[in-house]
Design a protein around this motif. Structure first.
Motif, PDB file in Angstrom:
ATOM      1  N   UNK A 336      34.788   3.944  13.953  1.00 37.59           N
ATOM      2  CA  UNK A 336      34.525   3.477  12.603  1.00 37.59           C
ATOM      3  C   UNK A 336      34.467   1.977  12.454  1.00 37.59           C
ATOM      4  N   UNK A 337      34.824   1.237  13.495  1.00 41.53           N
ATOM      5  CA  UNK A 337      34.799  -0.220  13.391  1.00 41.53           C
ATOM      6  C   UNK A 337      33.422  -0.768  13.088  1.00 41.53           C
ATOM      7  N   UNK A 338      32.398  -0.234  13.739  1.00 38.77           N
ATOM      8  CA  UNK A 338      31.027  -0.680  13.474  1.00 38.77           C
ATOM      9  C   UNK A 338      30.653  -0.472  12.010  1.00 38.77           C
ATOM     10  N   UNK A 339      31.125   0.626  11.441  1.00 40.53           N
ATOM     11  CA  UNK A 339      30.794   0.944  10.055  1.00 40.53           C
ATOM     12  C   UNK A 339      31.514   0.019   9.086  1.00 40.53           C
ATOM     13  N   UNK A 397      17.622   6.160   1.991  1.00 39.48           N
ATOM     14  CA  UNK A 397      17.106   7.361   2.626  1.00 39.48           C
ATOM     15  C   UNK A 397      17.974   7.705   3.829  1.00 39.48           C
ATOM     16  N   UNK A 398      18.184   8.987   4.023  1.00 36.73           N
ATOM     17  CA  UNK A 398      18.961   9.441   5.175  1.00 36.73           C
ATOM     18  C   UNK A 398      17.982  10.002   6.191  1.00 36.73           C
ATOM     19  N   UNK A 399      17.822   9.276   7.309  1.00 35.34           N
ATOM     20  CA  UNK A 399      16.792   9.665   8.264  1.00 35.34           C
ATOM     21  C   UNK A 399      17.004  11.107   8.726  1.00 35.34           C
ATOM     22  N   UNK A 434      27.641   0.607   2.433  1.00 34.32           N
ATOM     23  CA  UNK A 434      28.258   1.807   1.860  1.00 34.32           C
ATOM     24  C   UNK A 434      27.715   3.053   2.548  1.00 34.32           C
ATOM     25  N   UNK A 435      26.434   3.062   2.818  1.00 34.77           N
ATOM     26  CA  UNK A 435      25.833   4.203   3.505  1.00 34.77           C
ATOM     27  C   UNK A 435      26.461   4.406   4.872  1.00 34.77           C
ATOM     28  N   UNK A 439      28.437   7.706   6.439  1.00 33.31           N
ATOM     29  CA  UNK A 439      28.018   8.331   7.691  1.00 33.31           C
ATOM     30  C   UNK A 439      29.138   8.595   8.666  1.00 33.31           C
ATOM     31  N   UNK A 440      30.267   7.889   8.531  1.00 29.37           N
ATOM     32  CA  UNK A 440      31.371   8.109   9.470  1.00 29.37           C
ATOM     33  C   UNK A 440      32.237   9.291   9.050  1.00 29.37           C
ATOM     34  N   UNK A 441      32.163   9.720   7.786  1.00 29.07           N
ATOM     35  CA  UNK A 441      33.069  10.750   7.269  1.00 29.07           C
ATOM     36  C   UNK A 441      33.004  12.067   8.051  1.00 29.07           C
ATOM     37  N   UNK A 442      31.808  12.585   8.389  1.00 27.57           N
ATOM     38  CA  UNK A 442      31.790  13.864   9.116  1.00 27.57           C
ATOM     39  C   UNK A 442      32.188  13.735  10.587  1.00 27.57           C
TER      40      UNK A 442
END
Length: 574
Positions: A336-339, A397-399, A434-435, A439-442
């Motif tokens: 999660x550090x990158x996020x 948009x979520x690729x 924020x996006x 993305x890290x949550x799942x």
């Protein structure tokens, strides 16, 4: 691990009351103990469960897991469970049971934790919440089937968190939300909104205080690891290196391990040795071998959606074995550090800066910074920035991950996340930040070593996330370095050889080796499996790729191994 079951009913339904009593009796027969009830809900826990009971306005709140008080900038204007949650951070679930002014039960998971809250509707007007999937299945008494609609959505966007899961009839409460049940109503609302921590564009000049970030990280690491003997998963990259420094700085005795892939791009031993040596920690170096990875092995634990990829599950088993040998009782990861530190290679920070300051000099410097990070010419960055600034601002948009999926499955499907309900879309850099947090949550669940909250992600601690959201997006690319603001926070504390790294290790080479060693196995597994049988795969594309012996430069081999992992998950439920 302390597990709970919350039975919540609404309306004067006799069927709901009868079903609630029946499920409560079943829970008691399994040894669970009732600790709270009102006209709406019954809360039961496993014997010897550890939890905290606190007063929450007119309610009693129960905290399961690790919860820490955080420093508030001022008095909260909220009340009840909302006020309680605003003052806490950690890896926990909060349940509030109130009687006045009306009976109500509320349940809320923390942010970026490993604890999950699952929900069933076993009867009309009755809802069951549990902290354990297996406990919920035992109480409901029916094996779930796979929800093909949700599985299809997952295959297209595996990193997008959803309330509905890939198992029929099972939901999960999303982090940052509260489920509330009253006598005649049920609702879900946000208790945490990232945009509350993003300064407005008119907030004035930003105070550059990277030392504050270091202090917050040290405090979060100390509280997260306190009372444990952790194993730090140390790659020698920036995120794990600052964790090694932080653990040493706050006086936590720890062990460390670095996993070395069978390909050169995954060998980071030199950097891991520097980080461990600087922190005064022992380093275990463990080699991963392709021949030890079984691409058709079922997941070690049951989850509501496909979990980590096959190689990550293998790494999980290796780390668990090392921890047992070294006597460690928890795991520390830099995930999660990158996020959180917004590791971006996009021009969106430039757009944010221009719209905020309208300064040609500052904008030109940001252009040069992005050019240095991405290794492209500044002129190309200029044109990309102009093009991006002319876009109509819209929700991100979520690729879609369409490779090897059936064409009918690849039709566009809308997605929404509550964290974008109040988004300032005119600031694409912040939106992208924020996006990345969404993305890290799942990606925090599905690891056997994480059971019992043993797997900890200190860099995802709420105080760190909230501090980083207040940092202007262009500060993360200053001087042509990704995660620049966080690097400045540890300048002089972490060895320069680690702070100056511009490349990080990868597993691409080992994935390619794994693919080549299992080409026929993958073909039989995918073309003869559940996904193909349900028409979710483009069987012809899978067969052509596996038969063509391509030069492995397009990384589609990674996608096929990923799909094989999803196939393994499907077979555990069919």
């Amino acid at each position: 691990m302390s597990h709970f079951a919350l039975l919540a009913s609404t309306g004067p339904s006799e069927e709901a009351a009868s079903s609630r009593s029946r499920l409560a009796a079943l829970a008691r027969a399994k040894g669970m103990i009732e600790i709270a009830r009102n006209a709406v809900g019954i809360l039961l826990v496993e014997p010897e469960s550890v939890f905290s009971r606190v007063t929450c306005g007119e309610a009693q709140a129960f905290l399961f897991g690790e919860a820490f008080e955080k420093e508030l900038r001022g008095r909260s204007r909220s009340n009840g469970i909302q006020a309680l949650l605003e003052g806490l951070w950690g890896d926990f679930t909060c349940i509030a049971v109130s009687i006045w002014p009306e009976p109500r039960v509320e349940v809320a998971p923390s942010l970026f934790g490993t604890m999950r809250v699952f929900a069933w509707d076993p009867a009309p007007n009755l809802r069951l919440y549990t902290s354990s999937l297996d406990l919920g299945l035992a109480l409901v008494g029916a094996a779930p089937g796979i929800d093909l609609s949700e599985l299809s959505a997952f295959l297209l966007r595996s990193t997008f968190p959803r309330r509905r899961t890939c198992l029929s009839g099972i939901e999960q409460v999303l982090p940052g939300t509260i489920d509330s049940y009253g006598p005649f109503s049920a609702s879900t609302r946000l208790w945490w909104d990232p945009w509350q921590f993003v300064p407005s564009q008119s907030a004035g000049e930003w105070a550059d205080r990277p030392d504050s970030l270091r202090r917050i990280i040290l405090d979060c690491v100390a509280k997260t690891a306190r009372g444990t003997h952790p194993l730090l998963e140390l790659s020698g990259g920036f995120d794990s290196s600052i964790l090694a420094h932080s653990l040493s700085e706050v006086g936590i005795a720890f062990e460390s391990v670095t996993l070395v892939s069978s390909a050169a791009d995954g060998d980071e031993r030199d950097f891991a040795r520097i980080a461990a040596g600087h922190a005064g920690a022992c380093l275990a170096e463990l080699s991963m071998r392709v021949e030890d990875v079984n691409v058709t092995q079922p997941p070690a634990i049951r989850t509501v959606q496909p979990g980590p990829h096959i190689l990550a599950q293998h790494m999980d088993r290796l780390s668990t074995a090392v921890a047992a040998d070294l006597g460690c009782d928890s795991f520390i990861s830099g995930g999660g550090g990158d996020n959180v530190f917004f590791a971006t290679y996009s021009v969106v920070p430039i757009v944010d800066l221009w719209r905020n300051r309208r300064s040609l000099a500052a904008t030109w410097q940001a252009i040069r910074d992005v050019a240095a990070i991405t290794n492209v010419a500044p002129s190309d960055v200029v044109w990309r920035s102009i093009y991006r600034s002319w876009w109509r601002d819209e929700a991100p948009r979520w690729e879609r991950e369409t490779d090897f999926l059936a064409p009918a499955l690849c039709e566009a499907r809308g997605i929404e996340h509550p964290w974008f309900s109040n988004a300032d879309l005119s600031r694409p850099g912040v939106v992208r930040h924020v996006r990345s947090l969404i993305g890290i949550l799942p990606c925090l669940d599905g690891y056997p070593r994480g059971r019992g909250s043993r797997l900890k992600f200190p860099l995802l601690s709420q105080p760190i996330v909230e501090h980083c959201l207040a940092v202007p997006s262009w500060e993360w690319i200053r001087s042509g370095r990704d995660r620049a603001y966080a690097r400045r926070a540890f300048d002089g504390f972490v060895p320069d050889a680690l702070l100056a790294r511009r490349q990080k290790g990868a597993l691409d080479g080992m994935f390619a080796q794994l693919f080549n060693a299992n080409r026929q196995i993958l073909r039989d597994h995918l073309l003869g499996g559940y996904l193909a049988g349900q028409g979710l795969l483009d069987a012809r594309a899978v067969d052509l790729y596996l038969s063509a012996r391509p030069v492995l430069t397009d990384k589609q081999y990674y996608r096929l191994i990923e799909l094989a992992g999803y196939e393994n998950w499907c077979r555990t439920w069919t």
